[in-house]
Design a protein around this motif. Structure first.
Motif, short mmCIF file in Angstrom:
data_model
loop_
_atom_site.label_atom_id
_atom_site.label_comp_id
_atom_site.label_asym_id
_atom_site.label_seq_id
_atom_site.Cartn_x
_atom_site.Cartn_y
_atom_site.Cartn_z
N GLY A 43 0.66 -1.11 -0.06
CA GLY A 43 0.12 -0.25 0.04
C GLY A 43 0.83 1.10 0.19
N LYS A 44 2.31 1.14 0.03
CA LYS A 44 2.92 2.48 -0.14
C LYS A 44 2.52 3.32 -1.13
N SER A 45 2.59 3.13 -2.48
CA SER A 45 2.44 3.72 -3.45
C SER A 45 0.98 4.34 -3.68
N THR A 46 0.06 3.56 -3.07
CA THR A 46 -1.29 4.08 -3.01
C THR A 46 -1.60 4.97 -1.84
N LEU A 47 -0.59 4.89 -0.93
CA LEU A 47 -0.87 5.84 0.29
C LEU A 47 -0.15 7.39 -0.22
N MET A 48 0.72 7.07 -0.98
CA MET A 48 1.39 8.59 -1.51
C MET A 48 0.47 9.15 -2.61
N LYS A 49 -0.27 8.33 -3.51
CA LYS A 49 -1.08 8.82 -4.45
C LYS A 49 -2.33 9.49 -3.85
N VAL A 50 -2.71 8.98 -2.72
CA VAL A 50 -3.63 9.54 -1.77
C VAL A 50 -3.31 10.68 -1.14
N LEU A 51 -2.10 11.07 -0.61
CA LEU A 51 -1.59 12.11 -0.23
C LEU A 51 -1.64 13.13 -1.28
N THR A 52 -1.01 12.85 -2.43
CA THR A 52 -0.65 13.89 -3.49
C THR A 52 -1.90 14.21 -4.45
N GLY A 53 -2.99 13.57 -3.94
CA GLY A 53 -4.14 14.14 -4.53
C GLY A 53 -4.75 13.09 -5.85
N ILE A 54 -3.76 12.12 -6.31
CA ILE A 54 -4.20 11.45 -7.55
C ILE A 54 -5.37 10.58 -7.20
N ILE A 82 4.55 19.91 -1.40
CA ILE A 82 4.66 18.50 -1.25
C ILE A 82 5.29 17.94 -2.79
N GLY A 83 6.51 17.49 -2.87
CA GLY A 83 7.34 17.20 -4.14
C GLY A 83 7.25 15.71 -4.00
N ILE A 84 7.39 14.97 -5.10
CA ILE A 84 7.41 13.47 -5.36
C ILE A 84 8.43 13.12 -6.18
N ILE A 85 9.29 12.15 -5.89
CA ILE A 85 10.30 11.69 -7.08
C ILE A 85 9.39 10.29 -7.10
N HIS A 86 8.98 10.15 -8.33
CA HIS A 86 8.66 8.77 -8.95
C HIS A 86 9.29 7.52 -9.16
N GLN A 87 8.95 6.50 -8.63
CA GLN A 87 9.52 5.28 -9.23
C GLN A 87 9.99 5.12 -10.40
N GLU A 88 8.63 5.39 -11.33
CA GLU A 88 8.81 5.09 -12.71
C GLU A 88 8.93 6.68 -13.38
N LEU A 89 9.97 6.66 -14.13
CA LEU A 89 10.30 8.30 -14.84
C LEU A 89 9.06 8.46 -15.59
N ASN A 90 8.91 9.94 -15.31
CA ASN A 90 8.08 10.92 -15.81
C ASN A 90 8.69 12.09 -16.74
N VAL A 163 8.01 19.13 2.03
CA VAL A 163 8.05 17.57 2.09
C VAL A 163 8.31 16.96 0.72
N ILE A 164 9.39 16.12 0.80
CA ILE A 164 9.72 15.56 -0.27
C ILE A 164 9.49 14.00 -0.31
N ILE A 165 8.85 13.42 -1.12
CA ILE A 165 8.70 11.95 -1.23
C ILE A 165 9.76 11.27 -2.11
N MET A 166 10.32 10.24 -1.72
CA MET A 166 11.21 9.79 -2.90
C MET A 166 10.94 8.28 -2.94
N ASP A 167 10.49 7.90 -3.94
CA ASP A 167 9.96 6.45 -4.25
C ASP A 167 11.14 5.61 -5.05
N GLU A 168 11.71 4.84 -4.09
CA GLU A 168 12.83 4.02 -4.79
C GLU A 168 13.77 4.81 -5.71
N PRO A 169 14.22 6.02 -5.02
CA PRO A 169 15.10 6.82 -5.83
C PRO A 169 16.37 6.45 -6.25
N THR A 170 16.92 5.43 -5.78
CA THR A 170 18.29 4.96 -6.00
C THR A 170 18.37 3.62 -6.82
#
Length: 501
Positions: A43-54, A82-90, A163-170
């Protein structure tokens, strides 16, 4: 300790056939890094999508900077800080680095003209901060996936978010790039930013994070200071059970050579030679840019060979395309599932059987749907793929579950040689072991496995024999019992060594 700048409480979210989040909590504090961990589908990605309004939560509260909020969409959460670094490149490959960083919010004069000089200068400052050795005017599509990930990170930093969200940044970064990112994270902490750090690499959690929130199957398990935990305890909290052996290597007896590569030359490959045997896992190590992926793509006909030979079970092998490789019994699982491994608009079933449809056809050419569904169900069960059903769109699955489908797609062709390029990238520790055990099953049946990985513990833990690459050449070869991280790293930087029998 300062009060949280962001607090999510009692968050619930359901989709048809599945409850993705059930009373989940998360707190983010200025100047601290909160790790968010859990298995794929937790549920990690779903939680971040709820937070960021997706997504809009079915229940629960989001309090940001002392006020309860509900963002209508990602732009609103960005504008709020609130910024987010996505796991999948956009990103858009045809645009420059600077154009990608400032897309949709270009710097303009009061007359509406784009201030190119100012925009490129600011982009160059961001790249220098991350130690990215590229000019902001460089077209993004000319960069490797690791450098593109750094551009994604630079884009998130350009918002100056609180607030910066880093989703699998490395996930796609080299060790040097990862060190640069960690230095920036320390800067952000010192500047009072709050960071959410999502990663399956537990060593990173202990290296960079202050606190950790654990989710399992969409539920909140615990929030603890990292200093109170060790890796074994954290894994047990994530998966709900002990993982006694992280790398379950099965000993093998050398058999006949299946694939022999001699003096192979192609784009990025400078005279590489190696062989792999039946029932063997051959690990391929090396730094980013060493030619590992280019070599594998040459073997399957996706990177034209200019010189050298391939032999499969002693017979000459000519491959002009990936289809030729599949027909010969060689399957390749790409490191980039989004670009090369899966078709986003197709279902789980359609993706999994795409390369093996002819095996489900009758003598009259009709597709045997029952046999196809049975085979897909088998892989869903063996890989523990979390999906409401075979018809679910692949894009709706978590990254780790997408990776399992990509691997199953290759195995569905029942290959003699299976090439796995970064097979556990973005996969949680529990799912990794499931993948390793399935690899072992096929190994015991006599399949040859080539395992390409940036994770040295994975290479050392699962391989029977290891080759190391540098600048398109094989610079070292070791039986597993003689290999060490020090030896592999020495060969990875160009020192030649061979301990092979």
């Amino acid at each position: 300790m300062p009060q949280p700048i962001l607090h999510l409480s009692g968050i619930e979210k359901s989709f048809p056939g599945v409850k993705a989040l059930d009373a989940v909590h998360l707190s983010v504090t200025p100047g601290r890094v909160m790790a968010l961990v859990g298995e794929n589908g937790a549920g990690k990605s779903t939680l971040m999508k709820v937070l960021t309004g997706i997504y809009r939560a079915d229940a629960g509260h989001i309090v940001y900077d002392g006020q309860e909020v509900s963002f209508p969409g990602p732009r609103h959460s960005q504008e709020a800080g609130i910024g987010i670094i996505h796991q999948e490149l956009n990103l858009l490959p045809e645009l420059t680095i600077a154009e990608n960083i400032f897309l949709g919010r270009e710097k303009t004069s009061r007359f509406g003209r784009i201030l190119w000089g100012e925009m490129y200068a600011e982009a160059d400052r961001l790249l220098a901060r991350l130690k990215v050795p590229h000019n902001a005017k460089t077209r993004l599509g000319t960069l490797g996936i690791g450098a593109q990930q750094m551009v994604e990170i630079a884009k998130a930093l350009s918002f100056e978010s609180r607030v910066i969200i880093m989703d699998e940044p490395t996930d796609a970064l080299t060790d040097t790039e990862t060190e640069a990112l960690f230095a920036v994270i320390e800067e952000l902490k010192a500047g009072g930013r709050g960071i959410v750090y999502i990663s399956h690499r537990l060593a990173e959690i202990f290296a960079i994070c202050d606190d950790v929130t654990v989710l399992r199957d969409g539920t909140f398990i615990a929030e603890r200071p990292v200093a109170e935990l060790d890796e074994e305890t954290l894994i047990e909290m994530m998966v709900g059970r002990r993982l006694d052996e992280q790398y379950p290597r099965v000993r093998s007896v050398p058999r006949e050579t299946s694939l022999k590569v001699s003096d192979l030359r192609a784009n990025g490959v400078n005279g590489a030679s190696f062989s792999v045997q039946r029932g063997e896992i051959l690990g391929v190590s090396g730094l980013m840019g060493s030619g590992r992926t280019e070599l594998m793509r040459a073997i399957i006909g996706a990177n034209p060979i200019t010189r050298g030979t391939l032999r499969l079970f002693g017979a000459p092998l000519a491959v002009k395309s990936p289809k030729d490789a599949i027909d010969a019994g060689i399957a390749y699982i790409s490191e980039d599932r989004k670009a090369d491994g899966l078709v986003a608009m197709l279902s789980v079933k359609e993706n999994m059987t795409l390369a093996a449809l002819q095996t489900f056809c009758s003598t009259t050419g009709r597709l045997r749907h029952t046999a196809e569904r049975r085979a897909v169900d088998g892989f869903i069960a063996r890989f523990a793929i979390k999906t409401p059903g075979q018809g679910q769109a692949i894009g709706n699955l978590s990254g780790g579950n997408q990776q399992k489908v990509a691997i199953a797609k290759g195995l569905m062709t029942r290959p003699k040689v299976l090439i796995l390029d970064e097979p556990t990238r973005g996969v949680d520790v529990g799912a990794k072991k499931e993948i390793y055990q399935l690899i072992n099953t096929f190994k015991e049946e006599g399949m040859s496995i080539i395992l390409v990985s940036s994770e040295m513990p994975e290479i050392l833990g699962m391989s029977d024999r290891i080759i190391v690459m540098h600048e398109g050449r094989v610079t070292g070869e070791f039986p597993a019992e003689d290999a060490t991280q020090e030896k592999l790293m020495a060969c990875a930087v160009g020192n030649m060594e061979t301990d092979a029998p």
